[in-house]
Design a protein around this motif. Structure first.
Motif, mmCIF file in Angstrom:
data_model
loop_
_atom_site.group_PDB
_atom_site.id
_atom_site.type_symbol
_atom_site.label_atom_id
_atom_site.label_comp_id
_atom_site.label_asym_id
_atom_site.label_seq_id
_atom_site.Cartn_x
_atom_site.Cartn_y
_atom_site.Cartn_z
ATOM 1 N N GLU A 241 47.577 36.527 30.551
ATOM 2 C CA GLU A 241 46.625 35.935 31.490
ATOM 3 C C GLU A 241 45.542 35.102 30.819
ATOM 4 N N GLY A 242 45.564 35.009 29.485
ATOM 5 C CA GLY A 242 44.469 34.326 28.801
ATOM 6 C C GLY A 242 43.206 35.178 28.819
ATOM 7 N N TRP A 243 42.059 34.540 28.589
ATOM 8 C CA TRP A 243 40.786 35.268 28.609
ATOM 9 C C TRP A 243 40.441 35.627 30.050
ATOM 10 N N ILE A 244 40.128 36.899 30.285
ATOM 11 C CA ILE A 244 39.845 37.380 31.638
ATOM 12 C C ILE A 244 38.338 37.615 31.784
ATOM 13 N N SER A 245 37.739 36.952 32.760
ATOM 14 C CA SER A 245 36.312 37.157 33.020
ATOM 15 C C SER A 245 36.024 36.828 34.477
ATOM 16 N N GLY A 246 34.800 37.115 34.906
ATOM 17 C CA GLY A 246 34.359 36.765 36.252
ATOM 18 C C GLY A 246 35.227 37.375 37.341
ATOM 19 N N GLN A 247 35.516 36.570 38.359
ATOM 20 C CA GLN A 247 36.291 37.060 39.494
ATOM 21 C C GLN A 247 37.702 37.452 39.079
ATOM 22 N N LYS A 248 38.249 36.762 38.090
ATOM 23 C CA LYS A 248 39.593 37.103 37.623
ATOM 24 C C LYS A 248 39.626 38.521 37.057
ATOM 25 N N LYS A 249 38.560 38.913 36.367
ATOM 26 C CA LYS A 249 38.498 40.283 35.841
ATOM 27 C C LYS A 249 38.424 41.292 36.990
ATOM 28 N N VAL A 250 37.604 40.997 37.989
ATOM 29 C CA VAL A 250 37.508 41.878 39.165
ATOM 30 C C VAL A 250 38.874 42.021 39.823
ATOM 31 N N ASP A 251 39.581 40.910 39.960
ATOM 32 C CA ASP A 251 40.913 40.946 40.572
ATOM 33 C C ASP A 251 41.872 41.811 39.754
ATOM 34 N N CYS A 252 41.839 41.648 38.441
ATOM 35 C CA CYS A 252 42.748 42.421 37.582
ATOM 36 C C CYS A 252 42.414 43.905 37.600
ATOM 37 N N LEU A 253 41.128 44.229 37.621
ATOM 38 C CA LEU A 253 40.727 45.636 37.638
ATOM 39 C C LEU A 253 41.100 46.306 38.958
ATOM 40 N N ASN A 254 41.087 45.546 40.036
ATOM 41 C CA ASN A 254 41.542 46.083 41.317
ATOM 42 C C ASN A 254 43.061 46.166 41.381
ATOM 43 N N TRP A 255 43.737 45.260 40.694
ATOM 44 C CA TRP A 255 45.206 45.220 40.671
ATOM 45 C C TRP A 255 45.796 46.378 39.874
ATOM 46 N N GLU A 256 45.171 46.726 38.773
ATOM 47 C CA GLU A 256 45.775 47.681 37.833
ATOM 48 C C GLU A 256 45.829 49.108 38.388
ATOM 49 N N ASP A 257 46.775 49.875 37.836
ATOM 50 C CA ASP A 257 46.847 51.322 38.049
ATOM 51 C C ASP A 257 46.391 52.071 36.807
ATOM 52 N N ILE A 258 46.771 51.534 35.640
ATOM 53 C CA ILE A 258 46.496 52.188 34.356
ATOM 54 C C ILE A 258 45.992 51.138 33.382
ATOM 55 N N TYR A 259 45.000 51.516 32.577
ATOM 56 C CA TYR A 259 44.520 50.644 31.506
ATOM 57 C C TYR A 259 45.033 51.166 30.169
ATOM 58 N N ILE A 260 45.422 50.248 29.281
ATOM 59 C CA ILE A 260 45.933 50.664 27.971
ATOM 60 C C ILE A 260 45.254 49.868 26.871
ATOM 61 N N LEU A 261 44.850 50.552 25.797
ATOM 62 C CA LEU A 261 44.232 49.914 24.631
ATOM 63 C C LEU A 261 44.589 50.735 23.390
ATOM 64 N N PRO A 262 45.723 50.443 22.744
ATOM 65 C CA PRO A 262 46.181 51.249 21.603
ATOM 66 C C PRO A 262 45.592 50.792 20.269
#
Length: 357
Positions: A241-262
């Motif tokens: 998705e490229g760099w995620i910020s602003g409304q796009k970040k809000v959209d992605c955070l609402n879209w997701e079920d699980i967050y991953i950061l290994p």
């Protein structure tokens, strides 16, 4: 938007740190400060660019800081946000400058790789001396406080202050599939484990392709992620998705079920806290301050860095037990409460007042 630090206090504090136009976790923190501190006085000391851009930002920041320290009698505290490597030595210049004018100095250390930086340094005593010149050292977790104590930083100077996460903006996007939605936000690098995630998905593609929908967001640091996705035939269920910020970040955070950061090393990632604020479980690694907010079997799963089998197994748990997504998500929201602005700025105000007495 309420101000948690108003002008009578904020005018006594000068903030230094990376340009808010730069991408990264420290920028997110500074932007949050700017949102909740009335008339925040801020000088950018660094911006991503070539060596001339970086040198210019450092020089203009030194000049502006010099003149403010001379002519602005309101300023009593200089709050410096920094990291490791070149960032630390840049901070050291500003520490030495403002101490000439007898200002109180807070060094706010955001570095995920400070341990590696310190262990490789040949001037360890000077690093510790530069920190001990400051009146306060702010760190992001208890584990970092233990580390800085262990290298000789005076314990009474070290304060743990949580990173800020803004309250969630809840939306209810229409669900167009029955897949589990997985989100990665962070620099696309080996350090963050982005390619470990992609390798795990590639090695188990036949299992995951009909069960997962994956979005990755962040600035590319190592390798060409689009080429990797194409080469490993992941395009049907993985998107960059490229760099995620602003409304796009809000959209992605609402879209997701699980967050991953290994990740292989961290301070305490704002992205994890953001995911928790949206009531999502987290799959991550027990590095930096992460084990202080993510608990296996409570609000997520912790796996060792580089453990691809462990990552696969953690993903399979949520796929085969989707009820855990909601259960763990509720715990995430409960655990992230101390990181909301009102609570963090209450702590920060106490730190400022302790220096202004």
């Amino acid at each position: 938007m309420p101000y948690f630090i108003s002008k009578p206090l904020s005018k006594r504090i000068l903030f230094l740190g990376v340009s808010m136009k730069t991408k990264g976790g420290m920028t997110v923190v500074l932007a949050s400060y700017d949102e909740y501190i009335e008339n925040m006085r801020f000088i950018p000391t660094w911006k991503l660019g070539n060596k001339f851009v970086k040198a210019w930002y450092a020089l203009q920041a030194l000049i502006r800081t010099f003149f403010l320290c001379i002519f602005d009698k309101d300023i009593e505290i200089v709050h410096i946000h920094g990291a490791a490597n070149a960032s630390f030595y840049r901070c050291k210049l500003f520490i030495q400058l403002v101490k000439i004018f007898k200002k109180k100095v807070i060094l706010h250390e955001h570095a995920a790789d400070f341990v590696d930086f310190y262990n490789k340094a040949t001037n360890k005593e000077k690093i510790v001396d530069a920190i001990n010149i400051c009146e306060r050292l702010i760190v992001l977790s208890e584990s970092w406080k233990i580390f800085f104590c262990s290298i000789g930083v005076e314990r009474q100077k070290i304060y743990v202050l949580n990173n800020i996460v803004s309250p969630p903006i809840i939306q209810f996007p229409k669900r167009e599939d029955n897949k589990v939605h997985l989100l990665f936000m962070g620099e696309i690098s080996k350090r963050k484990g982005a390619f470990d995630l992609l390798l795990t998905l590639s090695e188990n593609r036949d299992y995951f392709k009909d069960k997962l929908s994956v979005r990755l967001g962040g600035n590319e640091v190592d390798g060409d992620i689009r080429a990797f996705i194409k080469q490993h035939e992941l395009s049907s269920f993985v998107s960059y998705e490229g760099w995620i910020s602003g409304q796009k970040k809000v959209d992605c955070l609402n879209w997701e079920d699980i967050y991953i950061l290994p990740s292989y090393n961290e301070g305490l990632p704002v992205a994890i806290l953001e995911a928790m604020s949206y009531s999502h479980p987290v799959i991550s690694t027990p590095v930096g301050g992460i084990p202080e907010v993510v608990y296996s079997g409570v609000n997520g799963m912790l796996i060792e860095p580089g453990n691809l089998q462990g990552m696969r197994d953690a993903l399979k748990v949520f796929i085969e037990r989707p009820d855990l997504i909601s259960c763990y998500g509720k715990e995430s929201f409960r655990l992230v409460q101390p990181y909301f602005p009102e609570n963090v700025f209450k702590q920060l105000t106490t730190i400022y007042h302790s220096l202004l007495k």
